[in-house]
Design a protein around this motif. Structure first.
Motif, short mmCIF file in Angstrom:
data_model
loop_
_atom_site.label_atom_id
_atom_site.label_comp_id
_atom_site.label_asym_id
_atom_site.label_seq_id
_atom_site.Cartn_x
_atom_site.Cartn_y
_atom_site.Cartn_z
N PRO A 498 -17.00 -14.68 5.89
CA PRO A 498 -16.15 -15.06 6.92
C PRO A 498 -15.97 -13.46 7.70
CG PRO A 498 -14.66 -15.03 5.23
CD PRO A 498 -15.95 -14.98 4.73
N LEU A 499 -16.08 -12.41 7.00
CA LEU A 499 -15.85 -11.11 7.56
C LEU A 499 -17.26 -10.20 7.94
CD1 LEU A 499 -12.62 -9.83 6.03
CD2 LEU A 499 -12.86 -10.86 8.15
N HIS A 500 -18.27 -10.79 7.54
CA HIS A 500 -19.80 -10.15 7.82
C HIS A 500 -19.71 -9.91 9.20
CE1 HIS A 500 -24.05 -9.57 8.17
NE2 HIS A 500 -23.70 -9.33 6.76
N GLU A 501 -20.39 -8.92 9.72
CA GLU A 501 -20.44 -8.55 10.91
C GLU A 501 -21.12 -9.52 11.77
OE1 GLU A 501 -22.76 -5.12 13.79
OE2 GLU A 501 -22.23 -4.69 11.61
N GLU A 502 -22.42 -10.22 11.38
CA GLU A 502 -22.95 -11.27 12.04
C GLU A 502 -22.18 -12.61 12.22
OE1 GLU A 502 -26.07 -10.99 13.67
OE2 GLU A 502 -25.90 -8.76 12.95
N THR A 503 -21.34 -12.86 11.10
CA THR A 503 -20.53 -14.02 11.42
C THR A 503 -19.46 -13.83 12.24
OG1 THR A 503 -20.73 -14.46 8.88
CG2 THR A 503 -18.95 -15.53 10.08
N LEU A 504 -19.01 -12.54 12.33
CA LEU A 504 -17.95 -12.24 13.51
C LEU A 504 -18.72 -12.33 15.00
CD1 LEU A 504 -15.91 -9.67 11.86
CD2 LEU A 504 -15.11 -11.80 12.02
N THR A 505 -20.05 -11.84 14.99
CA THR A 505 -20.65 -12.05 16.24
C THR A 505 -20.71 -13.34 16.86
OG1 THR A 505 -21.84 -9.86 15.64
CG2 THR A 505 -22.73 -11.53 17.33
N ALA A 506 -20.92 -14.15 15.83
CA ALA A 506 -21.03 -15.74 16.34
C ALA A 506 -19.79 -16.18 16.56
CB ALA A 506 -21.43 -16.57 14.97
N GLN A 507 -18.47 -15.80 16.00
CA GLN A 507 -17.42 -16.17 16.57
C GLN A 507 -17.12 -15.72 17.70
OE1 GLN A 507 -15.34 -14.86 12.98
NE2 GLN A 507 -14.99 -16.98 12.34
N HIS A 508 -17.50 -14.51 17.84
CA HIS A 508 -17.32 -13.78 19.33
C HIS A 508 -17.77 -14.63 20.54
CE1 HIS A 508 -16.96 -10.05 21.94
NE2 HIS A 508 -17.59 -10.73 22.69
N GLU A 524 -8.37 -17.35 22.90
CA GLU A 524 -7.57 -16.29 22.57
C GLU A 524 -7.34 -15.89 21.06
OE1 GLU A 524 -2.90 -14.69 22.29
OE2 GLU A 524 -3.56 -16.77 23.46
N ALA A 525 -7.22 -17.02 20.26
CA ALA A 525 -6.95 -16.89 19.02
C ALA A 525 -8.14 -16.57 18.12
CB ALA A 525 -6.78 -18.10 18.04
N MET A 526 -9.65 -16.98 18.67
CA MET A 526 -10.67 -16.48 17.89
C MET A 526 -11.04 -15.14 18.31
SD MET A 526 -14.38 -18.47 17.68
CE MET A 526 -13.20 -19.90 16.86
N TYR A 527 -10.76 -14.51 19.53
CA TYR A 527 -11.26 -13.16 19.89
C TYR A 527 -9.96 -12.35 19.00
CZ TYR A 527 -14.17 -13.66 24.15
OH TYR A 527 -15.29 -14.18 24.72
N ARG A 528 -8.89 -12.73 18.80
CA ARG A 528 -7.84 -11.92 18.19
C ARG A 528 -8.56 -11.76 16.57
NH1 ARG A 528 -3.14 -10.38 20.07
NH2 ARG A 528 -2.55 -11.55 22.08
N LEU A 529 -8.96 -12.86 16.11
CA LEU A 529 -9.52 -12.97 14.71
C LEU A 529 -10.89 -12.14 14.80
CD1 LEU A 529 -9.53 -14.41 11.83
CD2 LEU A 529 -11.20 -16.16 13.18
N VAL A 530 -11.65 -11.97 15.58
CA VAL A 530 -12.78 -11.07 15.55
C VAL A 530 -12.47 -9.79 15.78
CG1 VAL A 530 -14.88 -10.49 17.00
CG2 VAL A 530 -14.27 -12.90 16.64
N TRP A 531 -11.52 -9.34 16.77
CA TRP A 531 -11.00 -7.95 16.91
C TRP A 531 -10.37 -7.33 15.62
CZ3 TRP A 531 -5.65 -7.08 18.95
CH2 TRP A 531 -5.41 -5.63 18.84
#
Length: 728
Positions: A498-508, A524-531
């Motif tokens: 879940p915290l891999h850079e590519e996973t976070l990019t997909a969530q972004h 909002e919730a997802m951007y906070r999670l990615v940030w």
């Protein structure tokens, strides 16, 4: 059925009995008559009028003396075209044509040679010369001197080498040769359209599958009105690839089912065009599938290529068939550096790959085509088409296996990198992305098949899918993009964590589509999670983390939480200035978004100053027509409207609207956002009628794209209601 030229205009079964090695006393018993019984007088030949007219001219004084070769996929209607030519000539010339039209079956050498000797007899050549070895020279000398129209059809040539006889057909010394009679035509039907075996004395005429409407008419001709409408016939014709033989088979089947008593009809028997299309997708359609009628010819064609040294032909056709059923941009995806790693493509280089593609096309197993035939989303009209190849649907059905699926994922993953194809958000890359995207989306649909493959293959597949979704979002198709991003997030979470850079990019990216479609709380919730994920793993100044916080500020702004948005954007701006400098693109974006918040807070003078600073750099770096420049220009126009400078706002909004409509299209959400502001400005200036027309279009288009509950739709609806009340 397919071997007799695959006639698609005759009866249900087309066949010809060929007896190999007849007794000596029967060796001269053969016919030169055209098989006219295979031509149905009440079912017209569809879609071949231009080629038929050209061939007719060669028999009526405009002949060039060369061999005319009809080549195409088995079942494309080459023999049907030749029969139609015979019929037309008979109608024009009457009984005098009966003695100068000769039809020779070329599938067996003995029959072919015997046929030519019989032609020699018809021309009055003595029996001694007919039996002699030199008869071929005498025959073509005599044909060149004939004063009346004549036609020689050599039907069903599988390999041009069979026509070499005493010499070589390419050199003009074979059994069949060029001549000097302007009233005569030599017509050859074959699957082999490679130019070298035929030589310069031949003219190659490709017989392509029929266009959709002509193909649909063939279905209707054979199936009758009970099988469905023209639109249904078009859908089935598209699935069958416009191949006349397949169309005829499907039409005859549907006609038979509709004539069958209900008591004899099985439940899974399709009786309409759309039902036939559905049947082909399942096990019930195995017995209906027309691909098998060309399977033997398909194998013969590949065998011919392999004998000519094209050892990668079969593997390349299988690879192309593993892509989506849409044009394949071969120069973008077929990278020899990646192909060479596969045993099936060992030793392949660019020249070999190109020659093999051309050879497959010459035998009609694939077609070279422009990219604009692909998909629903088209490239801009001023952009050049990307060269592509497409596998005929029935050949694809025969060649498609799972053997090359991993290679397809690897090739697409490479082709879909931004440094290869450009960023899909930039309009000048859309000509490329409009062709790549269908393949990326098709790959995402095969997650189950790819799940057992190596991790790097699956990562490549998600790369292709993610970039395809970014393109959809850039074109304003945020709902479709979001569905793909959801799959990419799940796939990468399973593969990478879940915290891999590519996973976070997909969530972004998923959060961006949620923002576009009005799901602001989820965004909002997802951007906070990615940030926060980037901050925890890589620190507060990590670029992707700052970008996520920037987007969080934008969402908060649209939610009306302006002071909270300003705090986030001010801190992002300070970090970007410190890390990247004043004129970096990320710094300018942060400054622009903070200006939007100031605009919303009513601090218009500060907002205007910030907008103008950004615009000055954008104009210098990108030009006035770039999408990022247009965004700043749009917001400056909105500021002028809010300040009451309506004439200035009107001029600015019209300029931005025209530019966005040209680049993005008139129904893109960004174009509609400008159109909304333009309509409101026209309303405030007293031009109610024009404002009403514009706002009505904005409302309808946004409702269709975003749904009736989206904030922008409700805003347009409210503007319309207030205007209607004013207009009475």
């Amino acid at each position: 059925m397919a071997q007799n030229g695959a006639v698609a205009a005759g009866h249900l079964e087309v066949g010809q009995l060929v007896v190999a090695g007849p007794p000596p006393r029967l060796s001269r018993i053969l016919t030169l008559a055209a098989p006219m019984g295979l031509r149905h007088p009440r079912r017209p030949l569809r879609g071949r009028a231009v080629l038929l007219s050209e061939l007719l001219a060669h028999c009526t004084g405009d002949g060039d003396g060369r061999l005319h070769v009809l080549h195409g996929l088995s079942g494309s209607g080459k023999t049907a075209l030749a029969l139609e030519l015979v019929h037309e000539l008979q109608a024009r010339l009457g009984a005098r044509f009966g003695q100068c039209a000769w039809w020779i079956d070329a599938r067996q050498t003995a029959l072919f040679e015997g046929g030519l000797r019989a032609v020699a007899r018809r021309l009055g050549i003595s029996e001694d010369l007919v039996k002699a070895e030199g008869v071929v020279d005498v025959l073509w000398h005599r044909l060149s001197q004939v004063q009346w129209p004549w036609l020689l059809v050599v039907d069903g040539v599988e390999d041009p080498a069979l026509l070499d006889g005493p010499g070589q057909i390419a050199a003009g010394t074979g059994w069949v040769r060029p001549h000097s009679c302007t009233n005569g035509l030599v017509l050859i039907t074959t699957c082999d359209g490679m130019p070298d075996p035929w030589g310069s004395g031949a003219v190659l005429h490709p017989v392509f599958p029929l266009p959709e409407r002509d193909a649909a008419r063939v279905l209707l001709d054979h199936a009758g009105p009970r099988a469905g409408t023209l639109s249904g016939a078009i859908r089935l014709a598209r699935r069958l690839g416009g191949l006349p033989l397949a169309l005829r088979m499907a039409g005859v089947y549907l006609a038979e089912v509709n004539e069958m008593p209900d008591a004899f009809r099985e439940a899974d028997m399709p009786a309409e065009f759309d039902a036939f299309v559905q049947a082909l997708k399942g096990s019930a359609g195995v017995g209906l599938h027309p691909a098998q009628v060309i399977a033997d010819t398909w194998q013969l064609a590949l065998g011919l290529l392999e004998r000519r040294g094209f050892r990668h032909a079969r593997a390349l056709l299988e690879l192309l068939s593993a892509f989506a059923d849409t044009p394949v941009p071969y120069s973008r995806v077929l990278k020899t550096s990646l192909l060479n790693r596969q045993p099936a493509f060992e030793g392949v280089d660019g020249a070999t790959l190109w020659r093999t593609l051309r050879a497959l096309a010459a035998l009609s197993l694939i077609d070279f085509c422009p990219a604009r035939d692909s998909g629903e989303v088209q490239a801009q009209p001023f952009q050049e088409s990307l060269p592509c190849v497409r596998v005929h649907p029935l050949i694809r059905d025969l060649s498609r296996t799972s053997r090359h699926l991993a290679l397809v994922a690897t090739l697409l993953g490479q082709a879909c990198r931004a440094r290869e194809a450009g960023k899909p958000e930039e309009p000048d890359t859309w000509a490329v992305w409009s062709v790549l995207v269908p393949h990326g989306l098709a790959l995402m649909e095969q997650e189950a098949a790819l799940a057992c493959m190596p991790g790097d293959v699956q990562v490549a597949a998600t790369q292709a899918g993610e970039m395809a979704a970014r393109y959809l979002q850039a074109r304003g198709l945020s709902r479709q993009a979001g569905a793909v991003f959801e799959d990419v997030v799940q796939w990468r979470t399973r593969l990478l964590g879940p915290l891999h850079e590519e996973t976070l990019t997909a969530q972004h990216n998923l959060a961006a589509t949620l923002h576009d479609t009005g799901e602001l709380a989820r965004a909002e919730a997802m951007y906070r999670l990615v940030w926060q994920g980037h901050c925890a793993e890589r620190g507060p100044d990590f670029p992707h983390g700052l970008t996520a916080r920037h987007e969080l500020g934008r969402v908060l702004n649209d939610m009306g939480r302006l002071h909270e948005a300003e705090q986030h954007l001010a801190e992002v701006l300070e970090a970007q200035q410190r890390l990247l400098g004043e004129e970096h693109g990320h710094t300018l974006s942060a400054r622009h978004e903070r200006a939007r918040v100031l605009h919303g807070l009513g601090r218009w003078e500060e907002a205007g100053e910030e907008y103008r600073k950004v615009l000055q750099v954008r104009m210098r770096a990108l030009g006035p027509g770039h999408m990022r420049t247009l965004t700043v220009r749009h917001n400056l126009a909105c500021l002028a409207q809010d300040e009451g400078r309506l004439e200035s706002a009107l001029q600015r909004l019209r300029s931005v609207h025209d530019a966005r409509a040209q680049i993005l299209g008139p129904t893109h959400p960004q174009t509609l956002a400008t159109a909304y502001r333009l309509g409101c400005t026209l309303r405030d200036l007293g031009d109610g009628l024009q404002a009403q027309q514009l706002l009505q279009r904005v409302y309808e288009e946004l409702s269709s794209a975003l749904g009736s509950g989206h904030a922008q739709v409700l805003r347009a609806q409210q503007a319309l209601r207030s205007l209607d009340a004013t207009l009475g």
